[in-house]
Design an enzyme around this catalytic site. Structure first.
Site, PDB file in Angstrom:
ATOM      1  N   SER A  13       0.831  -1.223   0.000  1.00 20.74           N
ATOM      2  CA  SER A  13       0.000   0.000   0.000  1.00 20.74           C
ATOM      3  C   SER A  13       0.857   1.260   0.000  1.00 20.74           C
ATOM      4  CB  SER A  13      -0.961   0.003   1.182  1.00 20.74           C
ATOM      5  OG  SER A  13      -0.310   0.262   2.399  1.00 20.74           O
ATOM      6  N   ASN A  14       2.009   1.243   0.635  1.00 16.05           N
ATOM      7  CA  ASN A  14       2.907   2.409   0.581  1.00 16.05           C
ATOM      8  C   ASN A  14       3.471   2.582  -0.826  1.00 16.05           C
ATOM      9  OD1 ASN A  14       3.498   3.916   3.258  1.00 16.05           O
ATOM     10  ND2 ASN A  14       3.345   1.780   3.856  1.00 16.05           N
ATOM     11  N   ARG A  65      22.868 -14.476   4.317  1.00 15.07           N
ATOM     12  CA  ARG A  65      22.120 -13.207   4.195  1.00 15.07           C
ATOM     13  C   ARG A  65      22.883 -12.243   3.295  1.00 15.07           C
ATOM     14  NH1 ARG A  65      18.204 -10.825   7.397  1.00 15.07           N
ATOM     15  NH2 ARG A  65      18.396 -12.496   8.919  1.00 15.07           N
ATOM     16  N   ARG A  91      13.297  -7.710   5.890  1.00 17.68           N
ATOM     17  CA  ARG A  91      14.569  -8.388   6.148  1.00 17.68           C
ATOM     18  C   ARG A  91      15.608  -7.398   6.645  1.00 17.68           C
ATOM     19  NH1 ARG A  91      15.863 -13.272   4.587  1.00 17.68           N
ATOM     20  NH2 ARG A  91      18.017 -12.756   4.089  1.00 17.68           N
ATOM     21  N   ASN A 107      13.617   4.122   5.166  1.00 18.92           N
ATOM     22  CA  ASN A 107      12.679   3.088   5.587  1.00 18.92           C
ATOM     23  C   ASN A 107      11.509   3.749   6.301  1.00 18.92           C
ATOM     24  OD1 ASN A 107      11.808   0.323   6.326  1.00 18.92           O
ATOM     25  ND2 ASN A 107      12.287   1.005   8.395  1.00 18.92           N
ATOM     26  N   HIS A 109       8.746   3.064   9.126  1.00 19.43           N
ATOM     27  CA  HIS A 109       8.619   2.145  10.260  1.00 19.43           C
ATOM     28  C   HIS A 109       7.386   2.535  11.071  1.00 19.43           C
ATOM     29  CE1 HIS A 109       9.888  -0.507  13.517  1.00 19.43           C
ATOM     30  NE2 HIS A 109       9.605   0.471  14.340  1.00 19.43           N
ATOM     31  N   SER A 136       7.425   6.526  11.492  1.00 23.77           N
ATOM     32  CA  SER A 136       8.652   7.300  11.276  1.00 23.77           C
ATOM     33  C   SER A 136       9.257   6.930   9.930  1.00 23.77           C
ATOM     34  CB  SER A 136       9.692   6.985  12.361  1.00 23.77           C
ATOM     35  OG  SER A 136       9.176   7.193  13.670  1.00 23.77           O
ATOM     36  N   THR A 141      20.489   2.611   8.359  1.00 21.45           N
ATOM     37  CA  THR A 141      21.886   2.359   8.739  1.00 21.45           C
ATOM     38  C   THR A 141      22.007   0.884   9.110  1.00 21.45           C
ATOM     39  OG1 THR A 141      21.465   2.835  11.076  1.00 21.45           O
ATOM     40  CG2 THR A 141      22.139   4.702   9.667  1.00 21.45           C
ATOM     41  N   LEU A 144      19.417  -1.789  13.021  1.00 16.01           N
ATOM     42  CA  LEU A 144      18.005  -1.956  12.684  1.00 16.01           C
ATOM     43  C   LEU A 144      17.155  -0.852  13.297  1.00 16.01           C
ATOM     44  CD1 LEU A 144      15.890  -3.755  11.303  1.00 16.01           C
ATOM     45  CD2 LEU A 144      15.685  -4.972  13.470  1.00 16.01           C
ATOM     46  N   ASP A 145      16.524  -0.066  12.414  1.00 14.93           N
ATOM     47  CA  ASP A 145      15.620   1.012  12.831  1.00 14.93           C
ATOM     48  C   ASP A 145      16.311   2.036  13.728  1.00 14.93           C
ATOM     49  OD1 ASP A 145      13.053  -1.484  13.175  1.00 14.93           O
ATOM     50  OD2 ASP A 145      13.652  -0.330  11.416  1.00 14.93           O
ATOM     51  N   GLU A 174       0.748   6.796   7.369  1.00 13.90           N
ATOM     52  CA  GLU A 174       2.033   6.422   6.749  1.00 13.90           C
ATOM     53  C   GLU A 174       2.108   6.915   5.307  1.00 13.90           C
ATOM     54  OE1 GLU A 174       3.564   2.462   7.037  1.00 13.90           O
ATOM     55  OE2 GLU A 174       2.536   2.100   8.921  1.00 13.90           O
TER      56      GLU A 174
HETATM   57  N1  LIG Z   1      20.251  -2.865   8.456  1.00 12.45           N
HETATM   58  C1  LIG Z   1      18.960  -2.486   8.419  1.00 12.45           C
HETATM   59  N2  LIG Z   1      18.069  -3.270   7.783  1.00 12.45           N
HETATM   60  C2  LIG Z   1      16.759  -2.888   7.746  1.00 12.45           C
HETATM   61  C3  LIG Z   1      16.323  -1.726   8.410  1.00 12.45           C
HETATM   62  C4  LIG Z   1      17.296  -0.924   9.078  1.00 12.45           C
HETATM   63  O1  LIG Z   1      16.968   0.148   9.651  1.00 12.45           O
HETATM   64  N3  LIG Z   1      18.588  -1.328   9.053  1.00 12.45           N
HETATM   65  N4  LIG Z   1      14.948  -1.410   8.449  1.00 12.45           N
HETATM   66  C5  LIG Z   1      14.110  -2.588   8.154  1.00 12.45           C
HETATM   67  C6  LIG Z   1      12.632  -2.520   8.171  1.00 12.45           C
HETATM   68  N5  LIG Z   1      12.154  -3.117   9.433  1.00 12.45           N
HETATM   69  C7  LIG Z   1      11.391  -2.276  10.205  1.00 12.45           C
HETATM   70  O2  LIG Z   1      11.126  -1.122   9.826  1.00 12.45           O
HETATM   71  C8  LIG Z   1      12.417  -4.457   9.845  1.00 12.45           C
HETATM   72  C9  LIG Z   1      12.595  -5.458   8.907  1.00 12.45           C
HETATM   73  C10 LIG Z   1      12.850  -6.770   9.320  1.00 12.45           C
HETATM   74  C11 LIG Z   1      12.934  -7.101  10.663  1.00 12.45           C
HETATM   75  C12 LIG Z   1      13.231  -8.516  11.060  1.00 12.45           C
HETATM   76  O3  LIG Z   1      13.359  -8.826  12.238  1.00 12.45           O
HETATM   77  N6  LIG Z   1      13.338  -9.395  10.059  1.00 12.45           N
HETATM   78  C13 LIG Z   1      13.698 -10.826  10.302  1.00 12.45           C
HETATM   79  C14 LIG Z   1      12.711 -11.722   9.567  1.00 12.45           C
HETATM   80  C15 LIG Z   1      11.301 -11.375  10.001  1.00 12.45           C
HETATM   81  C16 LIG Z   1      10.275 -12.115   9.127  1.00 12.45           C
HETATM   82  O4  LIG Z   1      10.681 -12.750   8.113  1.00 12.45           O
HETATM   83  O5  LIG Z   1       9.083 -12.014   9.476  1.00 12.45           O
HETATM   84  C17 LIG Z   1      15.080 -11.116   9.740  1.00 12.45           C
HETATM   85  O6  LIG Z   1      15.499 -10.405   8.778  1.00 12.45           O
HETATM   86  O7  LIG Z   1      15.667 -12.075  10.227  1.00 12.45           O
HETATM   87  C18 LIG Z   1      12.750  -6.100  11.610  1.00 12.45           C
HETATM   88  C19 LIG Z   1      12.478  -4.786  11.209  1.00 12.45           C
HETATM   89  C20 LIG Z   1      14.540  -3.155   6.810  1.00 12.45           C
HETATM   90  N7  LIG Z   1      15.864  -3.661   7.048  1.00 12.45           N
HETATM   91  N1  LIG Z   2       9.604  -3.133  10.170  1.00 11.65           N
HETATM   92  C1  LIG Z   2       9.115  -2.766   8.880  1.00 11.65           C
HETATM   93  C2  LIG Z   2       7.604  -2.633   8.930  1.00 11.65           C
HETATM   94  O1  LIG Z   2       6.942  -3.201   9.783  1.00 11.65           O
HETATM   95  N2  LIG Z   2       7.095  -1.848   7.992  1.00 11.65           N
HETATM   96  C3  LIG Z   2       5.656  -1.683   7.896  1.00 11.65           C
HETATM   97  O2  LIG Z   2       5.130  -2.668   7.015  1.00 11.65           O
HETATM   98  C4  LIG Z   2       3.895  -2.162   6.493  1.00 11.65           C
HETATM   99  C5  LIG Z   2       3.920  -2.329   5.009  1.00 11.65           C
HETATM  100  O3  LIG Z   2       2.641  -2.056   4.513  1.00 11.65           O
HETATM  101  P1  LIG Z   2       2.421  -1.993   2.919  1.00 11.65           P
HETATM  102  O4  LIG Z   2       3.034  -3.253   2.354  1.00 11.65           O
HETATM  103  O5  LIG Z   2       0.919  -1.924   2.789  1.00 11.65           O
HETATM  104  O6  LIG Z   2       3.119  -0.758   2.431  1.00 11.65           O
HETATM  105  C6  LIG Z   2       3.818  -0.671   6.883  1.00 11.65           C
HETATM  106  O7  LIG Z   2       2.962  -0.498   7.992  1.00 11.65           O
HETATM  107  C7  LIG Z   2       5.256  -0.362   7.285  1.00 11.65           C
HETATM  108  O8  LIG Z   2       5.349   0.674   8.259  1.00 11.65           O
END
Ligand SMILES: Nc1nc2c(c(=O)[nH]1)N[C@@H](CN(C=O)c1ccc(C(=O)N[C@@H](CCC(=O)O)C(=O)O)cc1)CN2
Ligand SMILES: NCC(=O)N[C@@H]1O[C@H](COP(=O)([O-])[O-])[C@@H](O)[C@H]1O
Length: 218
Positions: A13-14, A65, A91, A107, A109, A136, A141, A144-145, A174
């Site tokens: 959707s984003n 990875r 990921r 990103n 979040h 946000s 970087t 993560l987040d 968002e």
């Molecule tokens: N190095 C970074 N990578 C990512 C960032 C970041 O800021 N630095 N932002 C994320 C987006 N994100 C939240 O906004 C997020 C994505 C993934 C995960 C996570 O724990 N993933 C697991 C798998 C989870 C699953 O498959 O359901 C993993 O990768 O092992 C947490 C937060 C994008 N990447």
């Molecule tokens: N940690 C990353 C995370 O949770 N991101 C979130 O995934 C959704 C994607 O929605 P979309 O596929 O409808 O855009 C959004 O709510 C975004 O903030």
């Protein structure tokens, strides 16, 4: 920063908000590619419906990875993006791919960072008794987040909220938040300078806030 690549794992959707804003003449940019770790992601379908090249790779086809990230970002580099948007990309990205693109990858979040990093943010907010929640947009970087936050959108948490109601309220904000932030980056209003978010060349003391009129307030 007019060529945008989008990374997405979910419904998209984003991504659709970006596509629609560009089609409507409200965002002077072009989505030049969509990249996913899930071949059946709604975001991939939305990209193809919009005639945008979409690439999905399977993490299980790679030993590490880092190898997956290297393969995916090789495809990302092929479309020569000025800006990379993680829009529901689920990921953790390897440090190498992130550091090579510092200041060019953002990103969105679903929390008011630094609160509630990671996953399940709406449940975490409810469990914590938060009275305010939101979303946000930050530079990506290695942490993560943990990257510098550019802008935020705030919503109230209501007494009868559950995850479904709260997440819907956040998601509705968002979309304009992402559009306003991408717009500020594309027009050069916002930049990352020496690790600090700068608005019109001035370091931000706090994230920009999305107003009721969907404009960013410094
Ligand atoms: N190095 C970074 N990578 C990512 C960032 C970041 O800021 N630095 N932002 C994320 C987006 N994100 C939240 O906004 C997020 C994505 C993934 C995960 C996570 O724990 N993933 C697991 C798998 C989870 C699953 O498959 O359901 C993993 O990768 O092992 C947490 C937060 C994008 N990447
Ligand atoms: N940690 C990353 C995370 O949770 N991101 C979130 O995934 C959704 C994607 O929605 P979309 O596929 O409808 O855009 C959004 O709510 C975004 O903030």
């Amino acid at each position: 920063m007019r060529r945008i690549a989008v990374l997405a794992s979910g419904r998209g959707s984003n991504l659709q908000a970006l596509i629609d804003a560009i089609a409507g003449g409200d965002l002077a940019a072009e989505v030049v590619g969509v990249f996913s770790d899930r071949s059946r992601a709604g975001a991939v379908e939305r990209a193809r419906a919009a005639g945008i090249p979409a690439v999905s790779l399977r993490p299980r086809d790679f030993d590490t990875r880092a190898a997956f990230d290297e393969a995916l970002f090789s495809r990302v580099d092929d479309v020569q993006p000025d800006l990379i948007v993680c829009a529901g990309y689920m990921r953790l990205l390897s440090a190498d791919v992130v550091e090579a693109r510092e200041g060019r990858m953002i990103n969105i979040h679903p929390s008011l960072l630094p609160a509630f990093k990671g996953l399940h943010t709406h449940q975490l907010a409810l469990d914590a008794g938060a009275t305010e929640h939101g979303a946000s947009v930050h530079f990506v970087t290695a942490e993560l987040d943990g990257g510098p936050v550019i802008a935020q959108a705030r919503v109230p948490v209501l007494p009868d909220d559950d995850v479904e109601r709260l997440s819907a309220r956040v998601l509705a904000r968002e979309h304009p938040l992402l559009l306003a932030t991408v717009g500020a980056l594309v027009e050069g209003r916002v930049r990352l300078v020496d690790g600090q978010v700068c608005d019109h060349g001035r370091p931000l003391a706090a994230p920009l806030q999305l107003g009721d009129d969907d404009r960013l307030l410094g």
